[in-house]
Design a protein around this motif. Structure first.
Motif, PDB file in Angstrom:
ATOM      1  N   ARG A  39      -0.181   6.131  -6.930  1.00 34.10           N
ATOM      2  CA  ARG A  39      -1.372   5.341  -7.265  1.00 34.10           C
ATOM      3  C   ARG A  39      -2.230   5.133  -6.015  1.00 34.10           C
ATOM      4  NH1 ARG A  39       2.843   2.538 -10.009  1.00 34.10           N
ATOM      5  NH2 ARG A  39       2.793   0.907  -8.451  1.00 34.10           N
ATOM      6  N   PRO A  40      -2.910   6.189  -5.559  1.00 37.53           N
ATOM      7  CA  PRO A  40      -3.679   6.072  -4.316  1.00 37.53           C
ATOM      8  C   PRO A  40      -4.820   5.055  -4.369  1.00 37.53           C
ATOM      9  CG  PRO A  40      -4.106   8.177  -5.367  1.00 37.53           C
ATOM     10  CD  PRO A  40      -2.988   7.523  -6.129  1.00 37.53           C
ATOM     11  N   GLU A  41      -5.430   4.869  -5.513  1.00 38.07           N
ATOM     12  CA  GLU A  41      -6.530   3.900  -5.590  1.00 38.07           C
ATOM     13  C   GLU A  41      -6.019   2.473  -5.403  1.00 38.07           C
ATOM     14  OE1 GLU A  41      -9.788   4.401  -5.329  1.00 38.07           O
ATOM     15  OE2 GLU A  41      -9.140   6.477  -5.078  1.00 38.07           O
ATOM     16  N   ALA A  42      -4.861   2.178  -5.957  1.00 35.45           N
ATOM     17  CA  ALA A  42      -4.262   0.857  -5.748  1.00 35.45           C
ATOM     18  C   ALA A  42      -3.866   0.708  -4.275  1.00 35.45           C
ATOM     19  CB  ALA A  42      -3.048   0.663  -6.650  1.00 35.45           C
ATOM     20  N   ALA A  43      -3.343   1.777  -3.695  1.00 32.70           N
ATOM     21  CA  ALA A  43      -2.962   1.750  -2.278  1.00 32.70           C
ATOM     22  C   ALA A  43      -4.184   1.459  -1.412  1.00 32.70           C
ATOM     23  CB  ALA A  43      -2.335   3.083  -1.866  1.00 32.70           C
ATOM     24  N   ARG A  44      -5.287   2.114  -1.730  1.00 28.10           N
ATOM     25  CA  ARG A  44      -6.522   1.926  -0.955  1.00 28.10           C
ATOM     26  C   ARG A  44      -6.896   0.445  -0.868  1.00 28.10           C
ATOM     27  NH1 ARG A  44     -10.189   5.626  -0.246  1.00 28.10           N
ATOM     28  NH2 ARG A  44      -9.647   6.749  -2.140  1.00 28.10           N
ATOM     29  N   GLU A  45      -6.771  -0.256  -1.978  1.00 27.99           N
ATOM     30  CA  GLU A  45      -7.118  -1.684  -2.019  1.00 27.99           C
ATOM     31  C   GLU A  45      -6.307  -2.474  -0.984  1.00 27.99           C
ATOM     32  OE1 GLU A  45      -6.377  -5.490  -4.936  1.00 27.99           O
ATOM     33  OE2 GLU A  45      -6.621  -3.521  -5.872  1.00 27.99           O
ATOM     34  N   TYR A  46      -5.014  -2.225  -0.918  1.00 25.56           N
ATOM     35  CA  TYR A  46      -4.165  -2.972   0.019  1.00 25.56           C
ATOM     36  C   TYR A  46      -4.420  -2.567   1.464  1.00 25.56           C
ATOM     37  CZ  TYR A  46      -2.001  -5.014  -3.982  1.00 25.56           C
ATOM     38  OH  TYR A  46      -1.810  -5.723  -5.134  1.00 25.56           O
ATOM     39  N   PHE A  47      -4.640  -1.282   1.701  1.00 23.06           N
ATOM     40  CA  PHE A  47      -4.920  -0.843   3.068  1.00 23.06           C
ATOM     41  C   PHE A  47      -6.278  -1.376   3.547  1.00 23.06           C
ATOM     42  CE2 PHE A  47      -1.974   2.854   2.065  1.00 23.06           C
ATOM     43  CZ  PHE A  47      -0.910   2.311   2.761  1.00 23.06           C
ATOM     44  N   GLU A  48      -7.251  -1.432   2.662  1.00 21.85           N
ATOM     45  CA  GLU A  48      -8.552  -1.991   3.050  1.00 21.85           C
ATOM     46  C   GLU A  48      -8.442  -3.483   3.343  1.00 21.85           C
ATOM     47  OE1 GLU A  48     -11.125  -0.692  -0.127  1.00 21.85           O
ATOM     48  OE2 GLU A  48     -11.505   1.244   0.860  1.00 21.85           O
ATOM     49  N   GLY A  67       0.828  -1.207   0.000  1.00 18.31           N
ATOM     50  CA  GLY A  67       0.000   0.000   0.000  1.00 18.31           C
ATOM     51  C   GLY A  67       0.860   1.255   0.000  1.00 18.31           C
ATOM     52  N   ASN A  68       1.872   1.279   0.861  1.00 20.05           N
ATOM     53  CA  ASN A  68       2.777   2.436   0.903  1.00 20.05           C
ATOM     54  C   ASN A  68       3.493   2.621  -0.434  1.00 20.05           C
ATOM     55  OD1 ASN A  68       2.184   3.181   3.554  1.00 20.05           O
ATOM     56  ND2 ASN A  68       3.761   1.846   4.396  1.00 20.05           N
ATOM     57  N   HIS A  69       3.876   1.517  -1.051  1.00 22.89           N
ATOM     58  CA  HIS A  69       4.531   1.564  -2.367  1.00 22.89           C
ATOM     59  C   HIS A  69       3.630   2.274  -3.376  1.00 22.89           C
ATOM     60  CE1 HIS A  69       6.192   0.247  -6.206  1.00 22.89           C
ATOM     61  NE2 HIS A  69       5.034  -0.328  -6.468  1.00 22.89           N
ATOM     62  N   HIS A  70       2.364   1.891  -3.397  1.00 27.59           N
ATOM     63  CA  HIS A  70       1.452   2.505  -4.364  1.00 27.59           C
ATOM     64  C   HIS A  70       1.281   3.998  -4.091  1.00 27.59           C
ATOM     65  CE1 HIS A  70       0.451  -0.967  -6.726  1.00 27.59           C
ATOM     66  NE2 HIS A  70       0.151  -1.662  -5.646  1.00 27.59           N
ATOM     67  N   LEU A  71       1.279   4.396  -2.830  1.00 25.75           N
ATOM     68  CA  LEU A  71       1.215   5.828  -2.523  1.00 25.75           C
ATOM     69  C   LEU A  71       2.469   6.535  -3.021  1.00 25.75           C
ATOM     70  CD1 LEU A  71      -0.259   6.014   1.090  1.00 25.75           C
ATOM     71  CD2 LEU A  71      -1.382   6.614  -1.061  1.00 25.75           C
ATOM     72  N   PRO A  91      -7.998  -4.594  12.087  1.00 28.57           N
ATOM     73  CA  PRO A  91      -8.829  -3.384  12.022  1.00 28.57           C
ATOM     74  C   PRO A  91      -8.219  -2.127  12.648  1.00 28.57           C
ATOM     75  CG  PRO A  91     -10.143  -5.274  12.666  1.00 28.57           C
ATOM     76  CD  PRO A  91      -8.710  -5.722  12.680  1.00 28.57           C
ATOM     77  N   ALA A  92      -7.342  -2.283  13.605  1.00 28.06           N
ATOM     78  CA  ALA A  92      -6.759  -1.113  14.269  1.00 28.06           C
ATOM     79  C   ALA A  92      -5.368  -0.771  13.738  1.00 28.06           C
ATOM     80  CB  ALA A  92      -6.700  -1.355  15.780  1.00 28.06           C
ATOM     81  N   HIS A  93      -4.982  -1.297  12.576  1.00 27.47           N
ATOM     82  CA  HIS A  93      -3.639  -1.024  12.057  1.00 27.47           C
ATOM     83  C   HIS A  93      -3.461   0.492  11.886  1.00 27.47           C
ATOM     84  CE1 HIS A  93      -0.146  -0.970   9.412  1.00 27.47           C
ATOM     85  NE2 HIS A  93       0.108  -2.196   9.893  1.00 27.47           N
ATOM     86  N   PRO A  94      -2.497   1.084  12.606  1.00 26.58           N
ATOM     87  CA  PRO A  94      -2.378   2.544  12.605  1.00 26.58           C
ATOM     88  C   PRO A  94      -2.055   3.154  11.239  1.00 26.58           C
ATOM     89  CG  PRO A  94      -0.815   1.551  14.176  1.00 26.58           C
ATOM     90  CD  PRO A  94      -1.549   0.444  13.498  1.00 26.58           C
ATOM     91  N   ASN A  95      -1.112   2.593  10.505  1.00 24.83           N
ATOM     92  CA  ASN A  95      -0.751   3.203   9.228  1.00 24.83           C
ATOM     93  C   ASN A  95      -1.876   3.065   8.203  1.00 24.83           C
ATOM     94  OD1 ASN A  95       1.216   4.538   7.418  1.00 24.83           O
ATOM     95  ND2 ASN A  95       1.004   2.615   6.297  1.00 24.83           N
ATOM     96  N   ALA A  96      -2.501   1.906   8.124  1.00 24.96           N
ATOM     97  CA  ALA A  96      -3.597   1.732   7.163  1.00 24.96           C
ATOM     98  C   ALA A  96      -4.728   2.713   7.468  1.00 24.96           C
ATOM     99  CB  ALA A  96      -4.105   0.294   7.194  1.00 24.96           C
ATOM    100  N   ASN A  97      -5.083   2.841   8.752  1.00 21.32           N
ATOM    101  CA  ASN A  97      -6.128   3.798   9.119  1.00 21.32           C
ATOM    102  C   ASN A  97      -5.719   5.229   8.801  1.00 21.32           C
ATOM    103  OD1 ASN A  97      -8.592   2.584  10.429  1.00 21.32           O
ATOM    104  ND2 ASN A  97      -6.981   1.472  11.490  1.00 21.32           N
ATOM    105  N   LEU A  98      -4.472   5.573   9.074  1.00 27.15           N
ATOM    106  CA  LEU A  98      -3.989   6.924   8.799  1.00 27.15           C
ATOM    107  C   LEU A  98      -4.018   7.226   7.302  1.00 27.15           C
ATOM    108  CD1 LEU A  98      -2.712   9.585   9.685  1.00 27.15           C
ATOM    109  CD2 LEU A  98      -0.486   8.435   9.604  1.00 27.15           C
ATOM    110  N   GLN A  99      -3.520   6.311   6.495  1.00 24.62           N
ATOM    111  CA  GLN A  99      -3.487   6.560   5.053  1.00 24.62           C
ATOM    112  C   GLN A  99      -4.900   6.645   4.466  1.00 24.62           C
ATOM    113  OE1 GLN A  99      -0.817   7.618   3.978  1.00 24.62           O
ATOM    114  NE2 GLN A  99       0.612   6.787   5.474  1.00 24.62           N
ATOM    115  N   LEU A 100      -5.791   5.781   4.924  1.00 19.02           N
ATOM    116  CA  LEU A 100      -7.174   5.842   4.438  1.00 19.02           C
ATOM    117  C   LEU A 100      -7.868   7.110   4.923  1.00 19.02           C
ATOM    118  CD1 LEU A 100      -8.080   2.065   4.750  1.00 19.02           C
ATOM    119  CD2 LEU A 100      -7.867   3.392   2.631  1.00 19.02           C
ATOM    120  N   ALA A 101      -7.528   7.573   6.118  1.00 21.77           N
ATOM    121  CA  ALA A 101      -8.085   8.843   6.620  1.00 21.77           C
ATOM    122  C   ALA A 101      -7.609  10.001   5.749  1.00 21.77           C
ATOM    123  CB  ALA A 101      -7.670   9.060   8.076  1.00 21.77           C
TER     124      ALA A 101
END
Length: 156
Positions: free
Chosen positions: A70-79, A62-66, A86-96
């Motif tokens: 490529r934020p849409e590709a990143a979104r897929e991996y973070f989701e 996900g970070n690679h795609h950012l 569910p409480a993963h801090p980086n995934a929640n931060l990036q999606l926020a």
């Protein structure tokens, strides 16, 4: 005795596999830092093929795609990652961040509810999310708090 030998064999192969995955992710991250997205992509794909449910692989991919714009590709991996953790801090931060950029304040705040940090950048993101959620007074108060903290931390 055979059981112990079998357990040792499984553990050693697992440790070896984890080391190989870590090596792939390290190489990929190095290439990302050098701006070599296409080369890094190959390493991430290998890591993902080997461990499609690994939180480390999903987060790093996900970070690679950012990094590569490529934020849409990143979104897929973070989701995917949030389905596992569910409480993963980086995934929640990036999606926020993505939600706030899309002016989806309530969605950004839902992600930020899982981010426990008083980092000024995160506090500013929270204020922005409050603004886009229509909670203007709370957003103004949050900005005032960031300003107070910044003034308190200025060198004398």
């Amino acid at each position: 005795m055979r059981e112990i030998a079998a357990i040792c064999l499984v553990l050693s192969s697992t440790v070896s596999w984890c080391a190989a995955q870590d090596d792939l992710l390290r190489r990929a991250a190095q290439l990302d830092s050098e701006g070599k997205c296409a080369e890094a992509e190959q390493y991430y794909k290998q890591a993902f093929t080997r461990a499609p449910s690994s939180p480390a692989v999903l987060n790093n991919f996900g970070n690679h795609h950012l990094t590569c714009g490529r934020p849409e590709a990143a979104r897929e991996y973070f989701e995917r990652l949030l389905k596992l953790v569910p409480a993963h801090p980086n995934a929640n931060l990036q999606l926020a961040r993505m939600a706030a950029e899309a002016k989806q304040g309530a969605k950004a705040l839902a992600y930020l509810a899982h981010v426990k940090s008083s980092n000024p950048a995160i506090l500013l993101l929270r204020a922005e999310a409050l603004h886009w959620a229509g909670r203007r007074a709370e957003a103004a108060n949050a900005l005032d708090g960031v300003e107070r903290d910044a003034r308190a931390n200025l060198p004398v």
